[in-house]
Design a protein around this motif. Sequence first.
Motif, PDB file in Angstrom:
ATOM      1  N   HIS A  24     -90.100 -20.011 -90.355  1.00 39.53           N
ATOM      2  CA  HIS A  24     -91.044 -20.162 -91.465  1.00 39.53           C
ATOM      3  C   HIS A  24     -91.781 -21.486 -91.313  1.00 39.53           C
ATOM      4  CE1 HIS A  24     -88.827 -17.162 -94.318  1.00 39.53           C
ATOM      5  NE2 HIS A  24     -89.011 -16.693 -93.104  1.00 39.53           N
ATOM      6  N   ARG A  25     -93.101 -21.423 -91.334  1.00 40.00           N
ATOM      7  CA  ARG A  25     -93.902 -22.628 -91.078  1.00 40.00           C
ATOM      8  C   ARG A  25     -94.997 -22.781 -92.109  1.00 40.00           C
ATOM      9  NH1 ARG A  25     -94.153 -24.728 -85.955  1.00 40.00           N
ATOM     10  NH2 ARG A  25     -95.397 -26.280 -87.047  1.00 40.00           N
ATOM     11  N   LEU A  26     -95.328 -24.040 -92.411  1.00 45.63           N
ATOM     12  CA  LEU A  26     -96.433 -24.319 -93.326  1.00 45.63           C
ATOM     13  C   LEU A  26     -97.756 -24.231 -92.567  1.00 45.63           C
ATOM     14  CD1 LEU A  26     -94.957 -27.374 -95.271  1.00 45.63           C
ATOM     15  CD2 LEU A  26     -94.870 -24.945 -95.874  1.00 45.63           C
ATOM     16  N   LEU A  27     -98.749 -23.655 -93.216  1.00 41.52           N
ATOM     17  CA  LEU A  27    -100.087 -23.519 -92.624  1.00 41.52           C
ATOM     18  C   LEU A  27    -101.101 -24.274 -93.474  1.00 41.52           C
ATOM     19  CD1 LEU A  27    -102.133 -22.138 -90.647  1.00 41.52           C
ATOM     20  CD2 LEU A  27    -102.263 -20.263 -92.308  1.00 41.52           C
ATOM     21  N   GLY A  28    -101.754 -25.264 -92.870  1.00 38.64           N
ATOM     22  CA  GLY A  28    -102.842 -25.970 -93.549  1.00 38.64           C
ATOM     23  C   GLY A  28    -104.162 -25.384 -93.086  1.00 38.64           C
ATOM     24  N   GLY A  29    -105.007 -26.211 -92.500  1.00 33.58           N
ATOM     25  CA  GLY A  29    -106.309 -25.733 -92.042  1.00 33.58           C
ATOM     26  C   GLY A  29    -106.213 -24.830 -90.822  1.00 33.58           C
ATOM     27  N   GLY A  30    -105.085 -24.855 -90.136  1.00 38.51           N
ATOM     28  CA  GLY A  30    -104.898 -23.969 -88.986  1.00 38.51           C
ATOM     29  C   GLY A  30    -105.516 -24.480 -87.705  1.00 38.51           C
ATOM     30  N   ARG A  91    -113.355 -44.594 -91.059  1.00 39.64           N
ATOM     31  CA  ARG A  91    -113.890 -44.546 -89.685  1.00 39.64           C
ATOM     32  C   ARG A  91    -112.927 -43.861 -88.717  1.00 39.64           C
ATOM     33  NH1 ARG A  91    -118.698 -46.744 -89.518  1.00 39.64           N
ATOM     34  NH2 ARG A  91    -119.160 -48.578 -90.803  1.00 39.64           N
ATOM     35  N   ALA A  92    -111.636 -44.066 -88.932  1.00 42.10           N
ATOM     36  CA  ALA A  92    -110.667 -43.401 -88.048  1.00 42.10           C
ATOM     37  C   ALA A  92    -110.790 -41.883 -88.183  1.00 42.10           C
ATOM     38  CB  ALA A  92    -109.250 -43.853 -88.373  1.00 42.10           C
ATOM     39  N   ILE A  93    -110.840 -41.406 -89.419  1.00 39.58           N
ATOM     40  CA  ILE A  93    -110.942 -39.949 -89.618  1.00 39.58           C
ATOM     41  C   ILE A  93    -112.255 -39.436 -89.036  1.00 39.58           C
ATOM     42  CG2 ILE A  93    -111.215 -38.143 -91.369  1.00 39.58           C
ATOM     43  CD1 ILE A  93    -109.214 -39.737 -93.106  1.00 39.58           C
ATOM     44  N   LEU A  94    -113.354 -40.177 -89.299  1.00 42.57           N
ATOM     45  CA  LEU A  94    -114.663 -39.717 -88.828  1.00 42.57           C
ATOM     46  C   LEU A  94    -114.780 -39.731 -87.299  1.00 42.57           C
ATOM     47  CD1 LEU A  94    -116.860 -41.491 -91.512  1.00 42.57           C
ATOM     48  CD2 LEU A  94    -116.469 -39.017 -91.297  1.00 42.57           C
ATOM     49  N   SER A  95    -113.909 -40.483 -86.636  1.00 42.37           N
ATOM     50  CA  SER A  95    -113.948 -40.509 -85.164  1.00 42.37           C
ATOM     51  C   SER A  95    -113.194 -39.327 -84.569  1.00 42.37           C
ATOM     52  CB  SER A  95    -113.326 -41.809 -84.643  1.00 42.37           C
ATOM     53  OG  SER A  95    -111.907 -41.736 -84.696  1.00 42.37           O
ATOM     54  N   GLY A  96    -112.445 -38.599 -85.406  1.00 38.68           N
ATOM     55  CA  GLY A  96    -111.590 -37.536 -84.894  1.00 38.68           C
ATOM     56  C   GLY A  96    -112.254 -36.173 -84.918  1.00 38.68           C
ATOM     57  N   ALA A  97    -112.009 -35.389 -83.896  1.00 39.74           N
ATOM     58  CA  ALA A  97    -112.422 -33.982 -83.818  1.00 39.74           C
ATOM     59  C   ALA A  97    -113.918 -33.814 -84.102  1.00 39.74           C
ATOM     60  CB  ALA A  97    -111.588 -33.134 -84.765  1.00 39.74           C
ATOM     61  N   SER A  98    -114.295 -32.713 -84.769  1.00 42.36           N
ATOM     62  CA  SER A  98    -115.689 -32.447 -85.116  1.00 42.36           C
ATOM     63  C   SER A  98    -115.768 -32.274 -86.625  1.00 42.36           C
ATOM     64  CB  SER A  98    -116.158 -31.157 -84.436  1.00 42.36           C
ATOM     65  OG  SER A  98    -115.456 -30.039 -84.973  1.00 42.36           O
ATOM     66  N   ALA A  99    -116.997 -32.235 -87.152  1.00 43.97           N
ATOM     67  CA  ALA A  99    -117.169 -32.088 -88.601  1.00 43.97           C
ATOM     68  C   ALA A  99    -116.511 -30.801 -89.103  1.00 43.97           C
ATOM     69  CB  ALA A  99    -118.661 -32.097 -88.945  1.00 43.97           C
ATOM     70  N   GLN A 100    -116.641 -29.711 -88.329  1.00 48.05           N
ATOM     71  CA  GLN A 100    -116.033 -28.446 -88.739  1.00 48.05           C
ATOM     72  C   GLN A 100    -114.520 -28.581 -88.864  1.00 48.05           C
ATOM     73  OE1 GLN A 100    -118.538 -28.797 -86.519  1.00 48.05           O
ATOM     74  NE2 GLN A 100    -119.571 -26.859 -86.067  1.00 48.05           N
ATOM     75  N   ILE A 101    -113.902 -29.219 -87.865  1.00 47.74           N
ATOM     76  CA  ILE A 101    -112.442 -29.352 -87.870  1.00 47.74           C
ATOM     77  C   ILE A 101    -111.993 -30.297 -88.981  1.00 47.74           C
ATOM     78  CG2 ILE A 101    -110.497 -30.239 -86.499  1.00 47.74           C
ATOM     79  CD1 ILE A 101    -111.915 -29.001 -84.035  1.00 47.74           C
ATOM     80  N   ARG A 102    -112.755 -31.357 -89.217  1.00 46.88           N
ATOM     81  CA  ARG A 102    -112.400 -32.282 -90.312  1.00 46.88           C
ATOM     82  C   ARG A 102    -112.492 -31.583 -91.667  1.00 46.88           C
ATOM     83  NH1 ARG A 102    -115.539 -35.761 -86.948  1.00 46.88           N
ATOM     84  NH2 ARG A 102    -117.373 -35.637 -88.285  1.00 46.88           N
ATOM     85  N   ASN A 103    -113.420 -30.642 -91.801  1.00 45.82           N
ATOM     86  CA  ASN A 103    -113.524 -29.871 -93.053  1.00 45.82           C
ATOM     87  C   ASN A 103    -112.316 -28.971 -93.266  1.00 45.82           C
ATOM     88  OD1 ASN A 103    -115.965 -30.788 -94.035  1.00 45.82           O
ATOM     89  ND2 ASN A 103    -117.177 -29.178 -93.053  1.00 45.82           N
ATOM     90  N   MET A 104    -111.703 -28.521 -92.199  1.00 48.95           N
ATOM     91  CA  MET A 104    -110.582 -27.575 -92.285  1.00 48.95           C
ATOM     92  C   MET A 104    -109.247 -28.299 -92.399  1.00 48.95           C
ATOM     93  SD  MET A 104    -111.895 -25.197 -89.115  1.00 48.95           S
ATOM     94  CE  MET A 104    -110.651 -23.901 -89.240  1.00 48.95           C
ATOM     95  N   ALA A 105    -109.056 -29.320 -91.578  1.00 50.17           N
ATOM     96  CA  ALA A 105    -107.744 -29.949 -91.409  1.00 50.17           C
ATOM     97  C   ALA A 105    -107.299 -30.694 -92.662  1.00 50.17           C
ATOM     98  CB  ALA A 105    -107.793 -30.915 -90.225  1.00 50.17           C
ATOM     99  N   THR A 106    -106.013 -30.567 -92.985  1.00 53.27           N
ATOM    100  CA  THR A 106    -105.461 -31.283 -94.131  1.00 53.27           C
ATOM    101  C   THR A 106    -104.817 -32.593 -93.665  1.00 53.27           C
ATOM    102  OG1 THR A 106    -103.299 -30.242 -93.895  1.00 53.27           O
ATOM    103  CG2 THR A 106    -104.909 -29.095 -95.297  1.00 53.27           C
ATOM    104  N   VAL A 107    -104.548 -33.464 -94.626  1.00 50.99           N
ATOM    105  CA  VAL A 107    -103.907 -34.747 -94.316  1.00 50.99           C
ATOM    106  C   VAL A 107    -102.492 -34.518 -93.782  1.00 50.99           C
ATOM    107  CG1 VAL A 107    -102.920 -36.792 -95.427  1.00 50.99           C
ATOM    108  CG2 VAL A 107    -105.297 -36.160 -95.847  1.00 50.99           C
TER     109      VAL A 107
END
Lengths: 328, 168
Positions: A24-30, A91-107
């Motif tokens: 059983h696993r937790l699913l955030g933005g996937g 700035r650290a968060i904004l440097s990570g991945a892409s805008a689409q992924i940042r919109n999906m991913a949870t903390v």
Amino acid sequence: MIPVGYVRASSLGAIPPMLAGDGHRLLGGGTNLVDLMRKGVERPSLLIDVTALPATIEEAADGGLVIGAAARNSAVAAHPLVRVRYPILSRAILSGASAQIRNMATVAGNLMQRTRCVYFNDVAGSRCNKRAPGSGCDAIGGFNRYHAILGASSACIATHPSDMCVALAALDARIRVDGPGGARTIPIGEFHRLPGDTPEIETALAPGEVIVAVEVPASPFAGRSTYRKVRDRASFAFALVSVAAGLTLDKERIADIRIAFGGVAPKPWRALQAEALLRGGPATSAAFEAAAAAELAHAEPLAGNAFKRELAKRSLSAILAELAGVSR
Amino acid sequence: MAIMINGAAVAAPGDARVSLLDLLREQLHLTGTKVGCNQGACGACTVLVDGERVLSCLTLAVQADGRSVTTIEGLGSAESPHPLQAAFIKHDGFQCGYCTPGQICAAAAMLREAEAGMPSYLTADLTAAPVLLSRDEVRERMSGNLCRCGAHNGIVDAILEVAAEHAA
């Protein structure tokens, strides 16, 4: 992908008993888990979707912030209090991945993400002690440009890929968790584990425990803190080396300082030795370079990543000079 | 519940493994949204969920239950193109066209983000709103959408033109 069940968690309190089942696993933005399921690295039996849970970002009584586990990365980076008081985190968060992924991913998902080591991802073709304990590590003698120079072991040299967590390490964040043993708080420095002989155990979470929120203490160095990321292309790439740093000055001396590296270790690497050397001392280029050299003196480079030692030293020296306003 | 896709209610699939991308293409035959890498690296599958740009390849369709999805088919049509679609044609913002629906969905959301003051890694003043979109800002904010043909110059030109019309 193997068949998997799906349920939405209705409340935080409902999660620990739901986590009790095998697989059983937790699913955030996937953004990480769904990809790893498709590759066969992750094979959960039940996904517990936590994205409908509280995603609030609130000011704490001590002037810090409490960020709900399900808050999206982009929401944290854009929050007015984060932008003003914690530019290092924004700035650290904004440097990570892409805008689409940042919109999906949870903390919480960002904290829990797995390494991007290509051998970890290659189920059919590679040995990996993290994925299949005891099978060996093909990264050590393989293509290890992206791997760790600090904190690794003979079992695993994978890096933690997060940018957000590097800023959280510099900010002394605390991870608020809840579970069968009750609620507790884990300092960010103890949340991620070094691999040692058990690289498959990546965090301090006990079975059934769930991340509830991230506490970020009031920051004394909001105005003099930032995040710099060095990578193989200018955007949407994982760090070769990154530095989160903040300092306060008392005339020309360093009153307080925090430094954390990304891209060089299996966890966000808090540079405690460099901090201790600099705290109370002069804010000069020579001092910054000496502290960076001392921190990286313990680096154990591999065939493909020896450049990271020098890159980390220069990146740290440069960012500290910039923050302190001294010429190099 | 249901997924609202371009304004029409669609039942969420029973199999949790079905990605939003596969639901759109294989079951609803909305083939404007493209399968590129299917692992979150290229942006060809970008759609809007509740107005925000996301990757439909890494979104399980069941996770969109109760949410509103807009694809390229919902943004504009041949008879009534979205301003970004018209600008991409004018500026040759594509060669093969495979990445174009994802580029346009991403750009539509990106323009709203900038208007709302969302900073990027390049933004000097994190508190400025609205953000002035320079060429470098557009490139950074669109870095999640790859174009294998290398039509990025036209893509950025098209987006900057629509951004200027927005601001006017």
